[in-house]
Design an enzyme around this catalytic site. Sequence first.
Site, PDB file in Angstrom:
ATOM      1  CB  THR A  33      -0.738  -0.088   1.242  1.00 20.56           C
ATOM      2  OG1 THR A  33      -1.496  -1.200   1.300  1.00 20.56           O
ATOM      3  CG2 THR A  33      -1.836   1.180   1.516  1.00 20.56           C
ATOM      4  N   GLY A  34       0.336   2.444  -0.421  1.00 20.51           N
ATOM      5  CA  GLY A  34       1.134   3.517  -0.536  1.00 20.51           C
ATOM      6  C   GLY A  34       1.329   4.034  -2.137  1.00 20.51           C
ATOM      7  N   GLY A  91       5.928  -0.537   0.871  1.00 14.19           N
ATOM      8  CA  GLY A  91       6.670   0.841   1.158  1.00 14.19           C
ATOM      9  C   GLY A  91       6.753   0.821   2.695  1.00 14.19           C
ATOM     10  CG  ASP A  93       5.214   5.496   6.944  1.00 16.66           C
ATOM     11  OD1 ASP A  93       4.854   5.966   6.154  1.00 16.66           O
ATOM     12  OD2 ASP A  93       4.499   4.419   7.450  1.00 16.66           O
ATOM     13  CE  LYS A 103       4.327  -1.781   5.359  1.00 14.55           C
ATOM     14  NZ  LYS A 103       4.234  -0.711   4.434  1.00 14.55           N
ATOM     15  N   GLY A 104       2.418   2.025   8.350  1.00 18.20           N
ATOM     16  CA  GLY A 104       1.081   2.459   8.700  1.00 18.20           C
ATOM     17  C   GLY A 104       0.719   3.741   8.311  1.00 18.20           C
ATOM     18  N   GLY A 105       1.634   4.619   7.611  1.00 17.76           N
ATOM     19  CA  GLY A 105       1.140   5.743   7.152  1.00 17.76           C
ATOM     20  C   GLY A 105      -0.022   5.885   6.510  1.00 17.76           C
ATOM     21  N   GLY A 106      -0.260   4.739   5.868  1.00 24.92           N
ATOM     22  CA  GLY A 106      -1.619   4.688   5.072  1.00 24.92           C
ATOM     23  C   GLY A 106      -2.549   4.006   5.654  1.00 24.92           C
ATOM     24  CD  GLU A 112       0.837  -1.468   4.652  1.00 23.52           C
ATOM     25  OE1 GLU A 112       0.964  -1.023   3.688  1.00 23.52           O
ATOM     26  OE2 GLU A 112       1.260  -1.254   5.716  1.00 23.52           O
TER      27      GLU A 112
HETATM   28  C1  5RP Z   1       0.664   2.184   4.528  1.00 26.91           C
HETATM   29  C2  5RP Z   1       2.076   2.008   4.529  1.00 26.91           C
HETATM   30  C3  5RP Z   1       2.995   2.680   3.364  1.00 26.91           C
HETATM   31  O1  5RP Z   1       3.503   1.756   2.712  1.00 26.91           O
HETATM   32  C4  5RP Z   1       3.804   3.709   3.860  1.00 26.91           C
HETATM   33  O2  5RP Z   1       3.138   4.753   4.436  1.00 26.91           O
HETATM   34  C5  5RP Z   1       4.758   4.462   2.797  1.00 26.91           C
HETATM   35  O3  5RP Z   1       3.851   5.067   1.782  1.00 26.91           O
HETATM   36  P1  5RP Z   1       4.188   5.906   0.679  1.00 26.91           P
HETATM   37  O4  5RP Z   1       5.298   5.024  -0.179  1.00 26.91           O
HETATM   38  O5  5RP Z   1       3.148   6.568   0.037  1.00 26.91           O
HETATM   39  O6  5RP Z   1       5.496   7.083   1.178  1.00 26.91           O
HETATM   40  O7  5RP Z   1       2.647   1.367   5.424  1.00 26.91           O
HETATM   41  O8  5RP Z   1      -0.112   1.791   5.623  1.00 26.91           O
END
Ligand code: 5RP
Length: 236
Positions: A33-34, A91, A93, A103-106, A112
């Site tokens: 995701t991301g 991806g 963070d 992780k977990g920005g999304g 994941e």
């Molecule tokens: C989602 C995630 C993403 O992989 C993470 O936030 C990186 O995202 P991006 O590639 O947009 O920077 O952990 O939960």
Amino acid sequence: MTGTLDPVVLMKQEVGRAAANRVKSHSIVGLGTGSTTAYALQFIGDRLKQGDLTDVVGIPTSFQAEVLAREYGIPLTTLDAVDHIDVAIDGADEVDPQKNLIKGGGAAHTREKIVDALAQEFIVVVDASKLVDKLGSTFLLPVEVIPMARTPVMAALEKLGGKPTLRMGVKKAGPVVTDQGNLVIDVKFEAIDNPGELEKAINNIPGVLENGLFVGVTDRVLVGEIIDGKPVVREF
Ligand code: 5RP
């Protein structure tokens, strides 16, 4: 998504392409995701369309990954239908020198972690700004929590030394709701000295579903950088 001259976008495209090129025919692929992984999904779809890849099925880690996989023509399956995952691309963070992640920005870290940890090879795609000496330096640690437990979980996270805040929606009144219907608490820790211990301690709080520390899961990190105005991918 092509044709842009924005160097950051070009760099994300290149790192996504490098990961997509590692996918082999006849394989089961965890679809992360991301915004960076989105390019990997696009290039996997391109390779399938060109006939360069055949017999690939994906397991999405989020609603976003599922929608993109359908858009790019990647056939999907579920964990009930397979007995292994060959490779997962996702991806992050933050990435520390031991390849541990936040992780977990999304807000997708629960699914994941399930998919990425099952994969025989887990490839992380990031830009150089995500590399840190110590986890927690730049990014808050996401914790997915069952809604009725958010208050006691926040108190327990404070006892572990964190400063928790409930993640609020953008263009949505109220909190972010995960694909599982739960909430996300973002926690500031001054320094995460032992990510493995903290990962277990947080997941041991009743009401916590999963936290964004990925310890000892990553096999390969592909890092995108802009050098002399051009996107370059290196392995970390
Ligand atoms: C989602 C995630 C993403 O992989 C993470 O936030 C990186 O995202 P991006 O590639 O947009 O920077 O952990 O939960």
